[in-house]
Design an enzyme around this catalytic site. Structure first.
Site, mmCIF file in Angstrom:
data_model
loop_
_atom_site.group_PDB
_atom_site.id
_atom_site.type_symbol
_atom_site.label_atom_id
_atom_site.label_comp_id
_atom_site.label_asym_id
_atom_site.label_seq_id
_atom_site.Cartn_x
_atom_site.Cartn_y
_atom_site.Cartn_z
ATOM 1 N N ALA A 48 -26.852 -2.418 5.826
ATOM 2 C CA ALA A 48 -27.542 -3.983 6.645
ATOM 3 C C ALA A 48 -27.390 -3.919 7.821
ATOM 4 C CB ALA A 48 -27.406 -4.751 5.581
ATOM 5 N N GLY A 51 -29.481 -0.282 12.428
ATOM 6 C CA GLY A 51 -31.124 -0.243 13.370
ATOM 7 C C GLY A 51 -32.035 -0.328 11.820
ATOM 8 N N ALA A 111 -20.904 2.775 -0.336
ATOM 9 C CA ALA A 111 -22.092 2.080 -0.870
ATOM 10 C C ALA A 111 -22.322 3.569 -2.121
ATOM 11 C CB ALA A 111 -23.192 2.123 -0.202
ATOM 12 N N LEU A 138 -29.603 3.600 4.008
ATOM 13 C CA LEU A 138 -28.384 4.069 4.306
ATOM 14 C C LEU A 138 -28.815 5.676 5.175
ATOM 15 C CD1 LEU A 138 -25.791 4.656 1.677
ATOM 16 C CD2 LEU A 138 -25.833 2.841 3.573
ATOM 17 N N TYR A 233 -36.656 18.824 11.642
ATOM 18 C CA TYR A 233 -36.363 17.727 10.499
ATOM 19 C C TYR A 233 -37.286 18.061 9.017
ATOM 20 C CZ TYR A 233 -35.744 12.982 9.191
ATOM 21 O OH TYR A 233 -35.266 12.123 8.930
HETATM 22 P P1 NAI Z 1 -28.048 3.801 11.297
HETATM 23 O O1 NAI Z 1 -26.869 4.655 11.220
HETATM 24 O O2 NAI Z 1 -28.490 2.633 12.665
HETATM 25 O O3 NAI Z 1 -27.758 2.873 9.776
HETATM 26 C C1 NAI Z 1 -27.314 3.189 8.871
HETATM 27 C C2 NAI Z 1 -26.232 2.151 8.142
HETATM 28 O O4 NAI Z 1 -26.204 2.907 6.644
HETATM 29 C C3 NAI Z 1 -24.932 1.043 8.855
HETATM 30 O O5 NAI Z 1 -25.544 -0.381 8.323
HETATM 31 C C4 NAI Z 1 -24.049 1.574 7.757
HETATM 32 O O6 NAI Z 1 -22.791 0.243 8.553
HETATM 33 C C5 NAI Z 1 -24.611 2.301 6.643
HETATM 34 N N1 NAI Z 1 -23.625 2.730 5.799
HETATM 35 C C6 NAI Z 1 -23.553 4.701 6.386
HETATM 36 N N2 NAI Z 1 -22.691 4.920 5.396
HETATM 37 C C7 NAI Z 1 -22.418 4.038 4.886
HETATM 38 C C8 NAI Z 1 -21.398 3.566 3.275
HETATM 39 N N3 NAI Z 1 -21.324 4.945 2.734
HETATM 40 N N4 NAI Z 1 -21.521 3.216 2.579
HETATM 41 C C9 NAI Z 1 -22.149 1.559 2.949
HETATM 42 N N5 NAI Z 1 -22.487 1.179 3.633
HETATM 43 C C10 NAI Z 1 -22.510 2.300 4.690
HETATM 44 O O7 NAI Z 1 -29.247 4.152 11.103
HETATM 45 P P2 NAI Z 1 -30.949 4.045 10.758
HETATM 46 O O8 NAI Z 1 -31.541 4.887 11.170
HETATM 47 O O9 NAI Z 1 -31.726 2.777 10.768
HETATM 48 O O10 NAI Z 1 -31.509 4.728 9.370
HETATM 49 C C11 NAI Z 1 -31.229 4.027 7.926
HETATM 50 C C12 NAI Z 1 -32.793 5.148 7.171
HETATM 51 O O11 NAI Z 1 -34.184 4.860 8.277
HETATM 52 C C13 NAI Z 1 -32.031 6.319 7.286
HETATM 53 O O12 NAI Z 1 -32.250 6.307 5.967
HETATM 54 C C14 NAI Z 1 -32.513 6.943 7.902
HETATM 55 O O13 NAI Z 1 -33.275 8.430 7.464
HETATM 56 C C15 NAI Z 1 -34.680 6.261 7.972
HETATM 57 N N6 NAI Z 1 -35.514 6.313 9.718
HETATM 58 C C16 NAI Z 1 -34.511 6.044 10.273
HETATM 59 C C17 NAI Z 1 -35.376 5.970 11.581
HETATM 60 C C18 NAI Z 1 -34.824 7.149 12.661
HETATM 61 O O14 NAI Z 1 -35.532 7.871 13.809
HETATM 62 N N7 NAI Z 1 -33.748 6.076 13.460
HETATM 63 C C19 NAI Z 1 -36.494 6.991 11.600
HETATM 64 C C20 NAI Z 1 -37.369 7.211 9.709
HETATM 65 C C21 NAI Z 1 -36.450 6.385 8.969
#
Ligand code: NAI
Length: 395
Positions: A48, A51, A111, A138, A233
């Site tokens: 949370a 991103g 998590a 995540l 990807y």
């Molecule tokens: P991000 O890196 O901004 O956020 C990741 C979140 O997960 C953070 O809140 C972090 O603290 C948390 N996190 C990571 N490891 C953790 C753990 N072991 N325990 C608890 N919390 C943990 O990533 P983003 O880009 O927002 O990605 C979120 C989802 O959206 C992913 O599944 C990603 O594949 C998907 N996504 C991302 C896109 C992009 O272009 N950035 C496009 C479409 C989907």
């Protein structure tokens, strides 16, 4: 301390607390302008703090008037080093949301672990009774399984070498990059980390504990992208994990009918986040995409995407989905006219014309904003307190 960006490759090792707060405030303002919509009132967001997960938390709070519990894995400041952006974002979000009368608490820990799942269940029982939505957002580089085995996620192809244009983020030069195939073990490990197993474990744990409301909804985020990036990807290691995530949504829908739990995958747009800047070849695609979508006035960031998720895709009692039951927030990105323009630009892009063909500035602006830098309103020569506490934090 005076905090400046320290960028190494695709990662910034410092974060600015006041800038991160600005980032959160901007997102809150966007949702407030969008107005209220109907939806869940008690939401658990796993991932949370940055991103898509952070945007989801903000959209649920200010768009749905929901109470939120956020799970994250972030590092506070130790007095010498700044905290991670996700820490500052969460501190800012909780401070503002609490002042505005909303319930918002966070758990900082892994998590994937049973301990964090138990902490979340205890907190839900104590404060909310049940949750009616769980967002799984995540993006993790590794996972330590219950038996102690550590799995690392990789970004590789699953067939042969994939060679294509890539932008060197340090020199702005275009050259060719080759991504090599993963071993079977690496594919399996990536599926373990970024697939649906842990999402399922969460749903099982929450359901067993009786903290999922009847007819609750759970959403996990995914990405597909254009044919151009398929080798790295969609057909790559991460794509295999995302396929597993999708299959898990079907499994959840089958296994939890007794409580009416509905699971969805939301396929989101490609955006600069900490997770996505790490993929080779892909950032150049992002920069060209940004340029074209901005010209067409269809460019969105995380908050615009998630705003649309609640206001458009989830607005009626049955979510708007594609033929495979997936929510498609990548509809503007995958619009044929956008993709044709991207492919034409991709063919002609080189070191000389990259600044005209691709939105380099927009990419770097988003990148710096993620760490709280590059906001005109902030004086980065001013001393700031880097030790920021989060009142509700459970660790
Ligand atoms: P991000 O890196 O901004 O956020 C990741 C979140 O997960 C953070 O809140 C972090 O603290 C948390 N996190 C990571 N490891 C953790 C753990 N072991 N325990 C608890 N919390 C943990 O990533 P983003 O880009 O927002 O990605 C979120 C989802 O959206 C992913 O599944 C990603 O594949 C998907 N996504 C991302 C896109 C992009 O272009 N950035 C496009 C479409 C989907």
């Amino acid at each position: 301390m005076i905090v400046k960006p320290k960028v190494r490759d695709f990662i910034c090792t410092t974060a600015h607390p006041v800038g991160c707060k600005k980032n959160v405030e901007n997102q809150i303002e966007y949702i407030k302008k969008l107005g209220k919509t109907k939806g869940p009132k008690k939401v658990l967001i796993i991932g949370a703090s940055t991103g898509y997960g952070l945007a989801s938390r903000i959209a649920c709070t200010y768009g749905l008037d929901a109470s939120t519990i956020g799970i994250m894995f972030e590092r506070p400041s130790n007095g010498r080093r700044t905290a991670t952006p996700g820490w500052y974002n969460t501190a800012a979000f909780e401070e503002i949301a609490t002042k505005d009368g909303y319930y918002a608490k966070s758990i900082n820990g892994d998590a994937f672990s049973t301990a964090v799942k138990e902490q979340a269940i205890a907190l839900i029982k104590e404060d909310l009774g049940q949750v009616d939505m769980v967002i799984y957002s995540l993006a993790a580089p590794r996972r330590t399984d219950k038996d102690g085995t550590v799995y690392n996620s990789t970004l590789k192809t699953t067939a042969e070498d994939f060679t294509n244009k890539s932008l060197n983020l340090n020199t702005n030069e275009i050259s060719e990059a080759t991504i090599t195939p993963a071993t079977e073990e690496e594919i399996e490990a990536t599926v373990k980390v970024m697939g649906g197993e842990d999402w399922y474990d969460w749903m099982e744990a929450l359901s067993k504990a009786g903290v999922l409301a009847k007819d609750a909804i759970t959403i996990a985020y995914s990405y597909i992208g254009p044919k151009l990036t398929y080798p790295v990807y969609f057909n790559g290691t991460i794509g295999k994990a995302k396929e597993h995530l999708y299959q898990t949504s079907l499994q959840i829908n089958k296994d939890f009918t007794d409580i009416g739990l509905q699971a969805y995958i939301s396929v989101n747009k490609a955006l600069v986040t900490q997770a996505s800047s790490a993929i080779p070849i892909v950032p150049l695609y992002f920069m060209i995409l940004y340029k074209i979508m901005k010209e067409k006035n269809t460019h969105e960031g995380c908050i615009e995407q998630i705003g649309r998720l609640f206001h458009e895709k989830l607005a009626s009692s049955t979510p708007t989905v594609d033929e495979l039951g997936r929510i498609r927030l990548d509809d503007y990105e995958m619009d044929p006219s956008v993709q044709e323009a991207v492919m034409a630009a991709w063919d002609k892009v080189n070191t000389e014309n990259v600044k005209e063909v691709a939105d380099l500035d927009g990419y770097w602006e988003d990148f710096y904003h993620m760490f709280g830098f590059g906001f005109d309103e902030i004086n980065y020569d001013e001393d700031v307190d880097i030790e920021v506490s989060i009142k509700s934090i459970v660790e």
